[in-house]
Each structure stands twice: as C-alpha cells, then as structure tokens.
Design a protein around this motif. Structure first.
Motif, short mmCIF file in Angstrom:
data_model
loop_
_atom_site.label_atom_id
_atom_site.label_comp_id
_atom_site.label_asym_id
_atom_site.label_seq_id
_atom_site.Cartn_x
_atom_site.Cartn_y
_atom_site.Cartn_z
N LEU A 233 35.68 13.70 -10.99
CA LEU A 233 34.78 14.81 -10.70
C LEU A 233 34.39 14.69 -9.24
O LEU A 233 33.81 13.68 -8.83
CB LEU A 233 33.53 14.74 -11.59
CG LEU A 233 32.40 15.71 -11.26
CD1 LEU A 233 32.85 17.16 -11.42
CD2 LEU A 233 31.18 15.41 -12.12
N ALA A 234 34.71 15.72 -8.46
CA ALA A 234 34.43 15.64 -7.02
C ALA A 234 34.35 17.04 -6.42
O ALA A 234 34.67 18.03 -7.07
CB ALA A 234 35.54 14.85 -6.32
N TYR A 235 33.93 17.10 -5.16
CA TYR A 235 34.01 18.35 -4.41
C TYR A 235 35.47 18.65 -4.12
O TYR A 235 36.01 19.65 -4.55
CB TYR A 235 33.23 18.25 -3.10
CG TYR A 235 31.77 18.57 -3.22
CD1 TYR A 235 31.33 19.89 -3.31
CD2 TYR A 235 30.83 17.57 -3.24
CE1 TYR A 235 30.00 20.20 -3.42
CE2 TYR A 235 29.49 17.85 -3.33
CZ TYR A 235 29.07 19.16 -3.43
OH TYR A 235 27.74 19.45 -3.54
N SER A 236 36.11 17.79 -3.35
CA SER A 236 37.50 18.05 -2.98
C SER A 236 38.43 16.93 -3.42
O SER A 236 39.56 17.17 -3.76
CB SER A 236 37.64 18.23 -1.46
OG SER A 236 37.49 17.01 -0.78
N ASP A 237 37.98 15.71 -3.36
CA ASP A 237 38.78 14.54 -3.69
C ASP A 237 40.04 14.45 -2.83
O ASP A 237 41.02 13.85 -3.21
CB ASP A 237 39.14 14.53 -5.18
CG ASP A 237 39.59 13.16 -5.63
OD1 ASP A 237 38.97 12.17 -5.22
OD2 ASP A 237 40.57 13.09 -6.38
N PHE A 238 40.01 15.07 -1.66
CA PHE A 238 41.18 15.10 -0.80
C PHE A 238 41.64 13.71 -0.39
O PHE A 238 42.84 13.41 -0.41
CB PHE A 238 40.91 15.96 0.44
CG PHE A 238 42.06 16.00 1.39
CD1 PHE A 238 43.23 16.65 1.05
CD2 PHE A 238 41.98 15.37 2.62
CE1 PHE A 238 44.31 16.68 1.92
CE2 PHE A 238 43.06 15.40 3.50
CZ PHE A 238 44.22 16.05 3.14
N ASP A 239 40.71 12.84 -0.06
CA ASP A 239 41.09 11.50 0.40
C ASP A 239 41.86 10.74 -0.66
O ASP A 239 42.85 10.07 -0.36
CB ASP A 239 39.86 10.71 0.83
CG ASP A 239 39.19 11.32 2.05
OD1 ASP A 239 39.87 12.00 2.84
OD2 ASP A 239 37.97 11.11 2.21
N LEU A 240 41.43 10.84 -1.91
CA LEU A 240 42.15 10.15 -2.99
C LEU A 240 43.48 10.84 -3.28
O LEU A 240 44.50 10.19 -3.48
CB LEU A 240 41.30 10.09 -4.26
CG LEU A 240 41.89 9.29 -5.41
CD1 LEU A 240 42.05 7.82 -5.02
CD2 LEU A 240 41.00 9.40 -6.64
N ALA A 241 43.48 12.16 -3.28
CA ALA A 241 44.69 12.92 -3.59
C ALA A 241 45.82 12.61 -2.61
O ALA A 241 46.99 12.60 -2.98
CB ALA A 241 44.40 14.42 -3.60
N GLU A 242 45.45 12.36 -1.34
CA GLU A 242 46.50 12.08 -0.36
C GLU A 242 46.83 10.60 -0.24
O GLU A 242 47.74 10.22 0.48
CB GLU A 242 46.14 12.67 1.00
CG GLU A 242 45.07 11.94 1.75
CD GLU A 242 44.95 12.41 3.19
OE1 GLU A 242 45.76 13.22 3.65
OE2 GLU A 242 44.01 11.94 3.85
N GLU A 243 46.11 9.76 -0.98
CA GLU A 243 46.39 8.32 -1.00
C GLU A 243 47.79 8.09 -1.59
O GLU A 243 48.11 8.61 -2.66
CB GLU A 243 45.33 7.58 -1.82
CG GLU A 243 45.44 6.10 -1.83
CD GLU A 243 44.94 5.45 -0.55
OE1 GLU A 243 45.53 4.42 -0.17
OE2 GLU A 243 44.00 5.95 0.08
N ALA A 244 48.59 7.33 -0.90
CA ALA A 244 49.96 7.09 -1.33
C ALA A 244 50.01 6.55 -2.75
O ALA A 244 49.34 5.59 -3.09
CB ALA A 244 50.64 6.11 -0.38
#
Length: 177
Positions: free
Chosen positions: A40-51
C-alpha cells in the motif's frame, strides 16, 4: 493515564529513512513470503524499479502467494495535496511510472492491482507476518521518512493496527483496468 512501554514485542528494527532499507532486505522480505504479499503506497516507484522485484512478485504469485498492490490513483483528488507539499508534478508521474512497471503483473494469477483515493499517513509493505511501515511526514519525500519493521505475532497491537488499515483501504480501492 496510559502506561509507557519501552517497546511493544511486535516492533523490530527502525530505519531513520526509507532509503536506508537495502534492496537486499526488500528482496528477502518478498522472496520469503509463503501466503501473502501486500503493498500500500502512493506510488511505490522506488520499489517497482528495484532490480528483480517484479520478477520476485511474479514468482511468488506463481507459487500460490496472494499479491495485492494498492497505489494512489494518479488522477485522484489527493494527488493535488501532495503537490501542495512541494512534490510539484512528480507524484502523478511517479505513480504512472510505477503502474507501467507493475502492469505486466496484472496478468499473473494471484496478483491484483488496485488504485486508492485515500490520504495515506504511511505506506505498508507486508510479507506474511513481517511488515515494513514507512511513516509519511508532511512535506518530506517518502524516501526521507522513517521506516519500522513489525512482526504480526497475533497479539501485537501495532501490527494489527496497520493490517486493519491495509484492509480498509483495499476494500475501498478500485481494480486497475
């Protein structure tokens, strides 16, 4: 008057910033899930782009783990509030980028992605009984805000509080089309 405690049993490690949580820890948390993964997040972009994270989520779902991802609707009314906090147009763009990265998971059995419209006071990452909670702080990017680890022991008050929060937001979220 409430009695102060040194720390509930369900509280583990405290990180002063989200960026201090290593990619290795994120991967280990998700890779070890046997029943459920919730994000559950606003964007979670940092995790989504984690290799490797997308692959891990896909692999766990194919192994029978239920994966639920709830991100902020980038066109929702509360995104404007984040702009007022100094994020400019970055937040809607980050959400859209994360959705682009997560979109292939929408075809994997046991994975559901939804959009929420709530004001989030924290982001919640759950793998079975382990939780990472990123406390949101007004005007501070999530990467700079603290994260604490919780373990759902079944009788821990804090873990139950955040798990209930996730369920309430999930119930009000709409499936990604």
């Amino acid at each position: 008057m409430l009695e102060a405690r040194s720390g509930p049993e369900d509280v583990g490690t405290l990180y002063p910033h989200q960026w201090a949580v290593t990619g290795e820890l994120w991967e280990r948390l998700l890779r070890t899930a046997e029943r459920e993964i919730d994000i559950l997040a606003y964007s979670d972009f940092d995790l989504a782009e984690e290799a490797g994270i997308i692959r891990i989520l896909s692999d766990r779902a194919r192994a029978g783990v239920t994966v639920r991802i709830a991100l902020r609707d980038p066109d929702g009314p509360h995104v404007a509030q984040r702009r007022a906090e100094g994020t400019g147009d970055a937040m809607p763009a980050k959400i859209r980028n994360a959705l682009t990265l997560y979109r292939p998971l929408g075809t994997v059995e046991n994975i559901e992605i939804r959009l929420h419209h709530t004001v989030l006071y924290n982001s919640i990452y759950r793998a079975d009984d382990q939780l990472l909670v990123n406390q949101h702080t007004y005007g501070i990017p999530a990467a700079q805000a603290p994260v604490f680890c919780l373990c759902d022991t079944g009788d821990g008050e804090l873990a139950s509080l955040y798990l209930d929060c996730f369920e309430r937001v999930w119930a009000m979220s709409t499936p990604l089309t």
